[in-house]
Design a protein around this motif. Structure first.
Motif, PDB file in Angstrom:
ATOM      1  N   ILE A   1       0.843  -1.206   0.000  1.00 24.49           N
ATOM      2  CA  ILE A   1       0.000   0.000   0.000  1.00 24.49           C
ATOM      3  C   ILE A   1       0.875   1.252   0.000  1.00 24.49           C
ATOM      4  O   ILE A   1       0.651   2.182  -0.783  1.00 24.49           O
TER       5      ILE A   1
ATOM      6  N   ARG B   1      -8.287  -8.917  -0.653  1.00 30.42           N
ATOM      7  CA  ARG B   1      -7.699  -9.756   0.399  1.00 30.42           C
ATOM      8  C   ARG B   1      -6.235 -10.093   0.107  1.00 30.42           C
ATOM      9  O   ARG B   1      -5.724 -11.102   0.587  1.00 30.42           O
TER      10      ARG B   1
ATOM     11  N   GLN C   1      -3.734  -4.730  -1.155  1.00 33.65           N
ATOM     12  CA  GLN C   1      -5.063  -5.281  -0.870  1.00 33.65           C
ATOM     13  C   GLN C   1      -6.110  -4.307  -1.414  1.00 33.65           C
ATOM     14  O   GLN C   1      -6.232  -3.177  -0.932  1.00 33.65           O
TER      15      GLN C   1
ATOM     16  N   GLU D   1      -9.365  -3.585  -1.373  1.00 34.53           N
ATOM     17  CA  GLU D   1     -10.334  -2.821  -0.589  1.00 34.53           C
ATOM     18  C   GLU D   1      -9.628  -1.809   0.307  1.00 34.53           C
ATOM     19  O   GLU D   1     -10.156  -0.722   0.576  1.00 34.53           O
ATOM     20  N   VAL D   2      -8.416  -2.136   0.753  1.00 34.72           N
ATOM     21  CA  VAL D   2      -7.632  -1.204   1.569  1.00 34.72           C
ATOM     22  C   VAL D   2      -7.135  -0.043   0.699  1.00 34.72           C
ATOM     23  O   VAL D   2      -7.231   1.129   1.072  1.00 34.72           O
TER      24      VAL D   2
ATOM     25  N   ALA E   1      -9.857   2.426  -0.011  1.00 36.94           N
ATOM     26  CA  ALA E   1     -10.106   3.286   1.155  1.00 36.94           C
ATOM     27  C   ALA E   1      -9.026   4.360   1.287  1.00 36.94           C
ATOM     28  O   ALA E   1      -9.324   5.538   1.516  1.00 36.94           O
ATOM     29  N   VAL E   2      -7.771   3.951   1.109  1.00 39.64           N
ATOM     30  CA  VAL E   2      -6.659   4.898   1.276  1.00 39.64           C
ATOM     31  C   VAL E   2      -6.685   5.957   0.170  1.00 39.64           C
ATOM     32  O   VAL E   2      -6.520   7.148   0.441  1.00 39.64           O
TER      33      VAL E   2
ATOM     34  N   LEU F   1     -16.534   1.432  -2.228  1.00 43.61           N
ATOM     35  CA  LEU F   1     -15.735   0.851  -1.144  1.00 43.61           C
ATOM     36  C   LEU F   1     -16.455  -0.283  -0.414  1.00 43.61           C
ATOM     37  O   LEU F   1     -15.897  -1.360  -0.218  1.00 43.61           O
TER      38      LEU F   1
ATOM     39  N   MET G   1     -15.352  -4.219  -0.368  1.00 39.48           N
ATOM     40  CA  MET G   1     -15.111  -4.880   0.922  1.00 39.48           C
ATOM     41  C   MET G   1     -15.926  -6.166   1.016  1.00 39.48           C
ATOM     42  O   MET G   1     -15.437  -7.200   1.496  1.00 39.48           O
TER      43      MET G   1
END
Lengths: 336, 336
Positions: free
Chosen positions: B204, B223, B233, B235-236, B239-240, B252, B256
């Motif tokens: 990330i 995942r 990842q 979904e991470v 978000a970021v 999002l 997830m």
């Protein structure tokens, strides 16, 4: 570029959450021996919520903090032993006992805007007990860099040797870490530390941003054994800092062995970023709100993640859990 | 600051390694429907080693690439379908079939210093098949930024719409990613992409460093379902990037849900950074060397990690596995 970085291993404290505070003396000895052999400078040993945390509210410890600290100290000729204390959870008496059991360092932890409640504990640890003392400012994403600095200055004025920017929710971005650490380093005489959580997958990225900005203390947990999405994975952090030519003094292969052979088998399941951790980091909300949000979400037929996002925007802190139902009700109305 | 970032989901290609290429048509349809609903712009579907990878050498696919691509395309009204091709593994005929089955984009992958072997495939995909074409420069840490640029320019000259800096070993640091991406962005007319692996816990962190340096295409796997320590990842990452005010267009909460409800149950075990992944990232060596190093280490009583470190220093590439025994023998002598 061969700056020294001091590493604090927190698997025996933050990692205590992962196994619901069921560390035994035997396990602590095994982990400590491994960390000691890997030349980890500090090992934090405490209930997940700090010494004195064993209670109905926070969960009972299997073996007491004091026993665990003593066991660690007796098996750690190289590594120093640290403990955590949250004023209001742990007492001065708990601290005295921890010191007598062998704790070299205490980290006094408060919410990022409540440094003033650490005054008595920091002074007592420093002046009466002669300990190394760290001020640990939690939920650091909830304060502006300027407020964080003001609070850190308070801790420094009480006698802290190090002040930490503690990203309890794993909610900070590297740029935000950089800004905060640079401001602290430029304006404090004491050392500056950083404690990461991996909710946004940035535990390692943020920790190296902190080091590049001047932090000289950093936390890690082997195999990421810490609350929620875990911390900066110690063995990974040691490898990365080495690649960047920082000196940790930690033996990489030995800390890798501790992680894989001793810590991994302790984990009920591997520490990953699941949706619960991710949304807490994204919303910037303390983990105690998750269950409340899930209950309220069911009651009002609202996605609990939307509730957590609203709570994050408002900037709720522990103790305000009663607001969750109201927020859910409002969101439910808005949906209609 | 509301720049658009295009996300390519690779769980159905890089993630194929995780389940030894045993994706079924049914699973691909389930995953694709979820990703499509989450508005992921591109979904890569292929054998882990690219179309045509099904073989004794790379492992046989359960259902063929072509069937899987067709199934994905038929269930993906929004998301475009990408495939991967390694010249020497996949052929022009494979590519033609993939196009006929519905692939919108092909990513032609070569070792970072071997862009010239992509010429024919890029031109064919672009001019004969009318596909969107990505040049995918793997093991990017093994070339200097200047060499990477020179190779990227070749791919651009063949007709690539996007050129990727691909950190196959997860060996790059954020500063190294920044330097590379900035150089590419400043000197190419085509778009620039970045593909991360998480061996050093920086998937990330490196991906956002790439985006800040001007990359407009980034890869993720839900995942972290990718080879070794996995990828950024998805979904991470979504978000970021959202927290940083970049626009991905991805929903999002829906991504997830895909990650937790559809991808997580596919994994034989959660994707984490274990010691095998860590040492490969730290040494910067391709994963094919791991087993050779373990065997040689046993034979010569040398820590296989020391062997991998030596191989990294020399800069071995796939095909040089016969050097491993010699290195082990040398290290064994040095130990005495």
């Amino acid at each position: 570029m061969s700056q020294e970085i001091t590493l604090v291993e927190v698997a025996l404290r933050d990692g205590s959450h992962v196994i619901r505070h069921q560390y035994t003396k035997e396990k602590v000895i095994e982990v400590t021996k491994g960390l000691n052999e890997a030349k980890v400078p500090y090992i934090e040993v405490s209930h997940g919520d700090g010494i004195g945390g064993s209670s109905i509210q926070y969960g009972f410890s299997k073996d007491s903090d004091i026993e665990l600290i003593r066991a660690a100290k007796e098996n750690s000729p190289f590594s120093k032993i640290a403990c955590l204390l949250l004023p209001g959870v742990g007492t001065l008496d708990d601290l005295k006992e921890a010191r007598e059991a062998g704790a070299d360092m205490v980290r006094i932890a408060t919410h990022v805007t409540e440094a003033d409640i650490s005054a008595e504990h920091i002074k007592f640890a420093k002046n009466e007990l002669g300990m190394e003392v760290v001020g640990f400012l939690m939920m650091a994403h909830m304060a502006s860099p300027e407020v964080l600095l003001e609070q850190a200055k308070l801790m420094e004025s009480y006698g802290a040797d190090v002040v930490y920017c503690t990203d309890s929710a794993g909610a900070l971005l590297p740029s935000e870490v950089k800004e905060r650490i640079e401001l602290l380093v430029a304006n404090l005489n004491c050392k500056v530390g950083f404690h990461a959580h991996n909710n946004l997958g940035l535990a390692i990225g943020n920790t190296i941003a902190a080091v590049e900005a001047g932090a000289s203390f950093v936390d890690g947990s082997a195999r990421s054994m810490g609350a929620g999405a875990g911390n900066a994975q110690t063995e990974v952090l040691v490898a990365v800092l080495d690649k960047m030519n920082y000196q940790t003094g930690v033996d990489l292969f030995k800390i890798m062995d501790v992680a894989q052979d001793i810590i991994a088998p302790l984990l009920p399941e591997p520490v990953i970023i699941d949706n619960d951790s991710l949304i807490l980091g994204y919303a910037g909300v303390y983990s105690s709100f998750r269950l409340f949000a899930q209950r309220a979400g069911k009651k009002y037929n609202v996605d609990s993640r939307s509730i957590l996002m609203e709570l994050g925007k408002i900037g709720v802190v522990g103790g305000q859990e009663d607001m969750v139902m109201d927020i859910a009700a409002q969101l439910s109305k808005r949906q209609e």
